[in-house]
Design a protein around this motif. Sequence first.
Motif, PDB file in Angstrom:
ATOM      1  N   HIS A 228      31.977  18.672  16.686  1.00 33.71           N
ATOM      2  CA  HIS A 228      31.729  18.123  18.025  1.00 33.71           C
ATOM      3  C   HIS A 228      30.216  17.976  18.167  1.00 33.71           C
ATOM      4  O   HIS A 228      29.489  18.975  18.094  1.00 33.71           O
TER       5      HIS A 228
ATOM      6  N   GLU B 175      27.598  20.220  20.070  1.00 30.51           N
ATOM      7  CA  GLU B 175      27.726  21.659  19.844  1.00 30.51           C
ATOM      8  C   GLU B 175      26.803  22.098  18.690  1.00 30.51           C
ATOM      9  O   GLU B 175      25.778  21.487  18.480  1.00 30.51           O
TER      10      GLU B 175
ATOM     11  N   ARG C 226      31.497  14.694  22.683  1.00 32.29           N
ATOM     12  CA  ARG C 226      32.475  15.462  21.898  1.00 32.29           C
ATOM     13  C   ARG C 226      33.156  14.632  20.798  1.00 32.29           C
ATOM     14  O   ARG C 226      33.453  15.129  19.725  1.00 32.29           O
TER      15      ARG C 226
ATOM     16  N   HIS D 158      30.893  25.696  16.609  1.00 23.93           N
ATOM     17  CA  HIS D 158      31.194  25.000  17.871  1.00 23.93           C
ATOM     18  C   HIS D 158      30.287  25.513  18.985  1.00 23.93           C
ATOM     19  O   HIS D 158      29.078  25.504  18.840  1.00 23.93           O
TER      20      HIS D 158
HETATM   21 ZN   LIG Z   1      33.959  22.329  19.671  1.00 19.91          ZN
END
Ligand SMILES: [Zn+2]
Length: 412
Positions: A176, A179, A228, A293
């Motif tokens: 993502h 992140e 994301r 993450h």
């Molecule tokens: Zn994530």
Amino acid sequence: MASKGISFLNGKVSNGTVMLSWYKTTLLFESNEQDEFSEFSVYRKCADDFAFGSDYEEFFCGMLPESSDLIYCGPVECSNNRKYLFQDKQAEMGKVYAYFVKSRTLPAVGPVPLKIRDPEVWWSYETLKSRLLQLQQDYPAMVNLQTSGRTVEGREIFSLKMGSGVTALGLAGAMHPGEAGPELIISALEKILHESPEILKKCAIVVIPSINIDVRERLAQGRPWYLRKNIAGVDLNRNFPVNWDNIGKEYGLSTDDPDSATYRGASPASEPETKAVMKFFADCKPAVIFSFHALAGICDIPAIGAGNVDQSDSEFYELSKRFVNAYGTGLHPELTPDDSWLAFAGSGGSLLCWAWQELRIPAFDLELSMTIAPEALQKCRIDHTDRCLLEEYSIRHSRAIINILSNFHLTQ
Ligand SMILES: [Zn+2]
């Protein structure tokens, strides 16, 4: 007369400098109008109340140039009789701005929202590439840098193999893009190569430091809000070919809804980034995978493991606990492991579920918790991760990685 003088207004940040570009509209270009473009006004509005994680593109929609600062008025150099380029070198690090541009008499266009991120905290693709090449150059006998695929937009998805041992730890970053990923992973690996290279004689580390590189580049170039999905609009951590019909409804979103931030994609492994990760880990077969993450550059425990496992599989739970406790103790030597360090989630299409179901590799998403790291979480959730926090976390992760490698014999 045309209603607008300017089209295709665009902005990006490169090494702290804002670059705006725009074109004459087709009508005025074709009529060879010159006077309207003899000078431009560039306006900048400070968006101090923009909140990362809560505010998205809509925050800027409908914003008007009124009450913004006029930062330039005058001629702008033109290329090909149509395109204009303007640099704002006065933009301040960490700030969010909305830019507007106006030709001489016609209305202003904009806003172009930009956040000036620290290029040391959010690496561009170029920085990622040069740091990896540097690592290989500094440790040619230890580091094997490869390209494991290409993104939707054609960027190289880099992978690293380090060490000569058979048992390997797998790491994955920036699945993502908003992140944690390359900044943390590569800095931690640099420390290990520099300070404890002997550990890599007995085992190995296999890494994809940045998966979602196309969208990571948008953030490095100043897109202010949390992102994301990949550039094709797919949540890569729901795109793996596992439990495909298990539609996830977490966060009030639905993985079969293309509008949703957790959209799984049109078909299993439809995305080239997913395919690259699958091939890499299937070839390397690490003993365990940690996927980074949480938010804005850093991650910690808790670790989330594959929740699609048969509840009676106590071997899996024991193995998971040993790996997570070893990693967590490296992150936080001052803490004693407890049950809150490990949780399970069974999202269809996730790397975790795929790795266990297809390869029998326990895999974990590293997140962040309010009880374990409240100050770090408060900073990164609003995109205030700075060099100091990143450095603290790269030391923590280098310790955690070493802890896993030195405890491999306990998990075999
Ligand atoms: Zn994530």
